[in-house]
Design an enzyme around this catalytic site. Structure first.
Site, PDB file in Angstrom:
ATOM      1  CB  CYS A 259      48.935  34.057  36.984  1.00 44.55           C
ATOM      2  SG  CYS A 259      48.271  33.795  35.374  1.00 44.55           S
TER       3      CYS A 259
HETATM    4  N1  LIG Z   1      44.082  30.504  34.699  1.00 40.20           N
HETATM    5  C1  LIG Z   1      45.373  30.644  34.672  1.00 40.20           C
HETATM    6  O1  LIG Z   1      45.932  30.859  33.621  1.00 40.20           O
HETATM    7  C2  LIG Z   1      46.200  30.577  35.910  1.00 40.20           C
HETATM    8  C3  LIG Z   1      47.528  30.927  35.834  1.00 40.20           C
HETATM    9  C4  LIG Z   1      48.294  30.902  36.979  1.00 40.20           C
HETATM   10  C5  LIG Z   1      47.750  30.477  38.170  1.00 40.20           C
HETATM   11  N2  LIG Z   1      46.456  30.104  38.221  1.00 40.20           N
HETATM   12  C6  LIG Z   1      45.982  29.593  39.481  1.00 40.20           C
HETATM   13  O2  LIG Z   1      45.189  28.426  39.317  1.00 40.20           O
HETATM   14  C7  LIG Z   1      44.213  28.358  40.327  1.00 40.20           C
HETATM   15  C8  LIG Z   1      42.844  28.170  39.718  1.00 40.20           C
HETATM   16  O3  LIG Z   1      42.559  29.274  38.905  1.00 40.20           O
HETATM   17  P1  LIG Z   1      41.565  29.242  37.669  1.00 40.20           P
HETATM   18  O4  LIG Z   1      42.103  30.250  36.712  1.00 40.20           O
HETATM   19  O5  LIG Z   1      41.345  27.847  37.200  1.00 40.20           O
HETATM   20  O6  LIG Z   1      40.248  29.803  38.358  1.00 40.20           O
HETATM   21  P2  LIG Z   1      38.760  29.851  37.706  1.00 40.20           P
HETATM   22  O7  LIG Z   1      38.114  31.001  38.378  1.00 40.20           O
HETATM   23  O8  LIG Z   1      38.829  29.760  36.236  1.00 40.20           O
HETATM   24  O9  LIG Z   1      38.083  28.500  38.186  1.00 40.20           O
HETATM   25  C9  LIG Z   1      37.924  28.139  39.481  1.00 40.20           C
HETATM   26  C10 LIG Z   1      36.659  27.306  39.616  1.00 40.20           C
HETATM   27  O10 LIG Z   1      36.648  26.835  40.950  1.00 40.20           O
HETATM   28  C11 LIG Z   1      35.311  26.889  41.416  1.00 40.20           C
HETATM   29  N3  LIG Z   1      35.342  26.905  42.868  1.00 40.20           N
HETATM   30  C12 LIG Z   1      35.522  27.941  43.708  1.00 40.20           C
HETATM   31  N4  LIG Z   1      35.497  27.519  44.980  1.00 40.20           N
HETATM   32  C13 LIG Z   1      35.307  26.186  44.948  1.00 40.20           C
HETATM   33  C14 LIG Z   1      35.179  25.185  45.947  1.00 40.20           C
HETATM   34  N5  LIG Z   1      35.303  25.491  47.234  1.00 40.20           N
HETATM   35  N6  LIG Z   1      34.970  23.918  45.556  1.00 40.20           N
HETATM   36  C15 LIG Z   1      34.848  23.608  44.247  1.00 40.20           C
HETATM   37  N7  LIG Z   1      34.957  24.510  43.255  1.00 40.20           N
HETATM   38  C16 LIG Z   1      35.196  25.788  43.606  1.00 40.20           C
HETATM   39  C17 LIG Z   1      34.746  28.133  40.776  1.00 40.20           C
HETATM   40  O11 LIG Z   1      33.327  28.074  40.728  1.00 40.20           O
HETATM   41  C18 LIG Z   1      35.374  28.084  39.387  1.00 40.20           C
HETATM   42  O12 LIG Z   1      34.569  27.407  38.454  1.00 40.20           O
HETATM   43  C19 LIG Z   1      44.383  29.626  41.128  1.00 40.20           C
HETATM   44  O13 LIG Z   1      45.228  29.335  42.210  1.00 40.20           O
HETATM   45  C20 LIG Z   1      45.095  30.557  40.200  1.00 40.20           C
HETATM   46  O14 LIG Z   1      45.846  31.526  40.879  1.00 40.20           O
HETATM   47  C21 LIG Z   1      45.669  30.164  37.106  1.00 40.20           C
END
Ligand SMILES: NC(=O)c1ccc[n+]([C@@H]2O[C@H](COP(=O)([O-])OP(=O)(O)OC[C@H]3O[C@@H](n4cnc5c(N)ncnc54)[C@H](O)[C@@H]3O)[C@@H](O)[C@H]2O)c1
Length: 410
Positions: A259
């Site tokens: 992030c």
């Molecule tokens: N993890 C954090 O702490 C955090 C913090 C701030 C923002 N974010 C935001 O949250 C969002 C998600 O991030 P995350 O950390 O959970 O990512 P992640 O990589 O942990 O998980 C995402 C999951 O989505 C799946 N995926 C990808 N494309 C897909 C699709 N088309 N259909 C279904 N599943 C799909 C992937 O296989 C993966 O398992 C992002 O926008 C990220 O910027 C996350």
């Protein structure tokens, strides 16, 4: 049979949401494009550090299923999209959001609430997501409800969980916002309704840009203080006693994770395309990106005091992107390794969260127990810092936590 919730993307954000919804008694299905993720969850294995296997077992007991097939959308009251939003060449990559949206569109039925939780720039939900969701013929705000609710998962945070962190929601219409608020009210203690979609989207970008800019400020202050022979940690300790108008941040080897280095670029990119300024964000990104190199140069100067730099042995302590997590995404440790290797230094690492650490295809060996210099990058609670300090001839502490005669702080 009807479903209360379908979650798209079972990662750091989607899985905690699914767990909370199961615990609240909702019927939940998770959809993910990764067969490994789906197979693991079905077998009761968690791939997310903060979620133990026993929680996956409890979810499965509560009826949770994981699948690569998006068809359950057709039976869902609510669909929440939690897929990654990264960068390609420094520009927003909404590929996963678009592909999740078209999968949802194929099965969407009237009356469903669709929520985007993935971080993105203002306008994404209405201008990018809605047209794809409407490709099946249903109209957003009329036939189905559409909302944005930024995720606020903080991996490794034992105090603030999904449940006790206020949830911001913004709707395409006031009715969409109300429906979205009602959904999250069953899952979290506090729901905050934004004026609209754009305000909810921008609130998330502000939160992460605020952190980035303030971290960059204290990083730069640390460099300044080192050059002026001022103890930055004492400066921070003193300033932090001000009970109003000041919030403490601490310097370090650079920012990482999914992030802080990424989300502000969504704001900066959108500003660029609209001809608006995002000067502070660009500067802050440059300052934090320079920190791994700065840490390596400080390490080189310390090594040079005790012997030749090429061939010297340096152990990096804590190589994940922040303390007490197993997450390596965009870890500043990678940059530190690159800079040290370029100086001819033999780098090893010590991190109980990381089984294998490879940089540019070359394995970084794990620590053998002694070193000319130890560089503390992250202060994991599980690391015995005292033992590290005793074993190294000199310690460079980028976190202001180690004590000892031969400890030098950032
Ligand atoms: N993890 C954090 O702490 C955090 C913090 C701030 C923002 N974010 C935001 O949250 C969002 C998600 O991030 P995350 O950390 O959970 O990512 P992640 O990589 O942990 O998980 C995402 C999951 O989505 C799946 N995926 C990808 N494309 C897909 C699709 N088309 N259909 C279904 N599943 C799909 C992937 O296989 C993966 O398992 C992002 O926008 C990220 O910027 C996350």
């Amino acid at each position: 049979m009807g479903l209360d919730l379908v979650v798209f993307g079972l990662g750091y954000v989607g899985l905690p949401l699914a767990r909370r919804a199961c615990a609240a008694g909702l019927s939940v299905t998770g959809v993910d494009v990764s067969r490994d993720v789906v197979a693991g969850l079905r077998a009761g294995r968690s791939h997310i550090g903060d979620i133990p296997d026993r929680d996956i077992a409890a979810m499965l007991d509560a009826g949770f299923t994981a699948t690569v097939n998006p068809a359950p959308v057709g039976a869902a009251d609510t669909v929440v999209i939690c897929v990654p939003t990264g960068l390609v060449d420094g520009e927003p990559d909404l590929g996963a959001v678009l592909s999740a949206a078209s999968a949802v569109a194929r099965h969407l039925r009237p009356g469903t609430l669709v929520v985007l939780e993935s971080t993105s720039y203002p306008g994404t939900t209405e201008e990018v997501l809605a047209p794809v969701l409407e490709s099946g013929g249903l109209v957003a705000g009329a036939d189905f409800h559409l909302a944005f609710s930024p995720e606020r998962i903080d991996p490794g945070n034992a105090e603030f969980s999904f449940e006790n962190t206020p949830k911001v929601v913004g709707g395409l219409t006031p009715v969409c916002a109300k429906r979205c608020a009602a959904f999250y009210e069953d899952l979290v203690d506090t729901v905050v309704v934004a004026a609209g979609l754009r305000e909810a989207e921008t609130a998330k970008l502000l939160e992460n840009s605020y952190r980035l800019v303030n971290i960059a400020l204290v990083d730069e202050l640390a460099v300044f203080c080192a050059g002026m022979d001022v103890d930055v940690w004492d400066v921070l300790r003193c300033a932090a006693t001000k009970p109003f108008g000041f919030q403490p941040f601490t310097p370090g080897p650079g920012v990482g994770g999914h992030c802080i280095p990424v989300d502000p670029q969504y704001l900066a990119s959108r500003a660029r395309s609209a001809g608006l300024p995002a000067t502070l964000i660009s500067t802050a990104l440059a300052v934090t990106a320079g920190m791994p190199g700065y840490v390596a140069r400080r390490a080189r100067d310390l090594l040079a005091r005790v012997g030749p730099v090429p061939g010297a042995r340096v152990v990096l302590v804590g190589v994940t992107y922040k303390a007490d997590v197993a997450d390596m995404r965009q870890s500043p440790a990678v940059g530190v390794v690159r800079h040290l290797r370029a100086m001819g230094v033999q780098v090893s690492y010590h991190d109980p969260y990381v089984d294998e650490f490879t940089v540019d295809g070359v394995r970084v060996p794990s620590w053998s127990g002694d070193a000319d210099l130890a560089v503390v990058l992250q202060d994991h609670r599980r690391v015995d810092l005292g033992a590290v300090v005793r074993a190294a001839r000199v310690v460079l502490d980028t976190r202001g936590v180690a004590v000892g005669d031969h400890v030098v702080r950032l």
